[in-house]
Design an enzyme around this catalytic site. Sequence first.
Site, PDB file in Angstrom:
ATOM      1  N   SER A  97      15.917  57.205  75.807  1.00 22.40           N
ATOM      2  CA  SER A  97      15.103  58.356  75.824  1.00 22.40           C
ATOM      3  C   SER A  97      15.539  59.312  76.661  1.00 22.40           C
ATOM      4  O   SER A  97      16.165  59.009  77.832  1.00 22.40           O
ATOM      5  CB  SER A  97      13.742  57.856  75.794  1.00 22.40           C
TER       6      SER A  97
ATOM      7  N   TYR B 194       6.971  53.191  80.742  1.00 23.90           N
ATOM      8  CA  TYR B 194       8.006  53.667  79.707  1.00 23.90           C
ATOM      9  C   TYR B 194       9.243  54.061  80.360  1.00 23.90           C
ATOM     10  O   TYR B 194      10.371  53.802  79.831  1.00 23.90           O
ATOM     11  CB  TYR B 194       7.246  54.556  78.876  1.00 23.90           C
TER      12      TYR B 194
END
Length: 281
Positions: free
Chosen positions: A156, A169
Amino acid sequence: MTRLLERRVAFVSGVARGQGRSHAVRLAEEGADIIGVDVCANDDTVHYDLATEDDLAETADLVAATGRRAFLRKADVREFDQVDAVVRQGVAEFGRLDVVVVNAGIFSAGPGIELSERTWRTMVDVNLTGAWITARACVPHIRAGGSGGSVVFTSSVCGLITPSGLAHYNATKFGVVGLMRTLAAELGPEFIRVNSVNPGNVDTPMIDNDGTRRLFMPGLEHPTRADARKPDSPYVVGNAIPVPWVEAVDVSNAVVFLASDRARYISGVALPVDAGYLAKQ
């Protein structure tokens, strides 16, 4: 015209929906047969529904519609024995493994010090340990072919920068980049290339839901998809290219490139597909 992955076999985790489905279909369109897994069950540490067994069956149908074969099964990437069994069965069915797309992941949010231990552990277990388990189960089958191959991790932009409210995350996605780079160095002598794609917001159910929209637009009581598309939306203004998100196929096209011989000397690279989000940070 020769397809980029003719006569190859690819494994995709998180294959039932979203980016995973898109990756499987694009790889199949380029000639690959697909082995894949998805947990097909919800988790109460995240704020959106995960894929279902019906979704998994639909992905299999979409792969078949390209003319390629699909061996898709329900499995949890946190469990080595489950993933290993599917990979072995798929390789027995198709005869080889050339490409691994380590895609399965979840998303949730909250201040780092206020996260529950369960939320932290679930995120790490799925996004990071699950990525390692998938690679551990799959890479021996690429090795067995003796002709090299490609591993592509889904990280990401949060594996390259650290937005607030996403400590767990961010940690997993940074971890995936670190795992990718280490494996690139370790597996390079065997001509096994290892890279990551690092998307920004992607138009999938993980982003397109009420909970995620409220994270981006907390000033609106019930933010909608139309609100996200407005020119002054935080989704849009965060990107250099003024769009709210990229499409899953945009990420899949990068995955196909990295999996193909056109990227034969590219390894250890974290490739953003983010509409220029990182350029504005």
